[in-house]
Enzyme design. Sequence first.
Site, short mmCIF file in Angstrom:
data_model
loop_
_atom_site.label_atom_id
_atom_site.label_comp_id
_atom_site.label_asym_id
_atom_site.label_seq_id
_atom_site.Cartn_x
_atom_site.Cartn_y
_atom_site.Cartn_z
CG ASN A 102 -6.18 -1.68 -6.13
OD1 ASN A 102 -5.10 -2.07 -7.30
ND2 ASN A 102 -6.27 -0.51 -6.04
CG HIS A 139 -0.37 6.91 -3.41
ND1 HIS A 139 -1.32 8.05 -3.15
CD2 HIS A 139 -0.78 6.44 -4.77
CE1 HIS A 139 -2.45 7.68 -3.81
NE2 HIS A 139 -2.28 6.44 -4.42
CD GLU A 154 3.23 3.64 -3.00
OE1 GLU A 154 3.03 2.55 -2.85
OE2 GLU A 154 3.51 4.86 -3.20
CB SER A 180 0.05 1.74 -6.51
OG SER A 180 0.45 3.01 -7.51
CG ASP A 215 1.37 3.76 1.76
OD1 ASP A 215 0.45 2.68 1.23
OD2 ASP A 215 0.70 4.72 0.59
CG HIS A 264 -1.14 -1.27 -3.41
ND1 HIS A 264 -0.93 -0.14 -3.70
CD2 HIS A 264 -2.24 -1.37 -4.42
CE1 HIS A 264 -2.22 0.50 -4.35
NE2 HIS A 264 -2.35 -0.60 -4.66
CE LYS A 306 -4.58 0.71 -2.91
NZ LYS A 306 -5.49 1.57 -1.75
#
Length: 399
Positions: A40, A128, A173, A177, A207, A210, A241
């Site tokens: 990541n 997640h 998110e 991910s 979230d 990423h 990440k």
Amino acid sequence: MNNMNQLQLQMNATLDRRRDIAKLRRLVVNPVDNIDFSSNDFLGLSYSKTMRQEYLNELQSMPFILGSTGSRLLDGNSQYAHDLEERIAKFHGAESALIFNSGFDANAGLFSTVPQKGDIILYDALVHASVHEGMRISRAAQLIPFAHSDVGDLTMKLEGIKDTKQNIFVAVETVYSMDGDIAPLNEIVQVLRSYWPNGENGFLIVDEAHATGVYGDHGRGIVSQFGLEKMVFARLHTFSKALASNGAVILGSETLRQYLINYARPLIYSTFMSFSSLALIQTAYNQLESDETKKIQDHLHNLTRRFRNTICLPTGNLLPSNSPIQGVVLNGNAPVRALASYLNQLGFIVKPICSPTVPKGQERVRICLHGHNTVSQVDDLVQSIHTFFNVNNSLESKL
């Protein structure tokens, strides 16, 4: 001793069952000279000589010990941590910020404490595991999943509870991910505001793990990119990440910050991160604000477009993602593992992702592109994937 032996036998039997179905997890050390298409480390800052030197300079300038020495509520707090939080909040356009030791701790602390008794949480089906951990021990009366990024399904679920007097939290998110797709954040906000124009009791939690460093002006994230800062109750950004650090931050109101300080057990009962970790986060934000990082972001998105425009899969499919996270989905576990193993042998670090991490039947080889990857490396990876399919198709035609 007999009880201990029996426990060991039980654990070994459980591990054997997982091994038999090819789902045994292992700790693997990647070869240092192989090409990273798995981690990541989206901006490649882990490899940055500039960041390394600035980090060392930051450490040298700090008049502090390296460790935090305790929980933040006891001895682990510092003016350095407060100043860093203020900087992060300002950078992301938030009123307040609170640093946690990890993204898992942050999500678990947030979702386990903020929903009050009887509240309702609606969550994207692919959120997640850390969100699930927090929800599992929360006081929420209902935990309602909605189909992944499906605004219609979310609307239908909201319609069924719109008259409640309880607080309703929606958990999503921005970049997922495993699939790498981007949430329809504008549409989700519009749906929530159609029910609660002033945010009376509908609250969005996002979230950005990423998306941090990858999207938005200087990597501020997708909430910032869409100008939705005031529409989101709480945001999570991780440092582990794209920022090559560790830890995470919850962004929100000062009331939320104070509430988490008083009730979030992962914060209260954990030794706070070290000064050396805080210095690395500080250095990462220095990098985000630099023009050099902007060039890396542009390069990263160019690599993503090149990968998607040049790859051709005769069987299976490429997940619909325009982010640096790409997924090659095949039929069943064995082909996924075979493709990953083939690419590993050629010097590419990629990983097969199987159930239960992803739903059964949606196993994939997860490919992550990075700022430190080159165009030729991406071209070589694509060509190697094509070769894998050509060889296997040739073998199948002879059977």
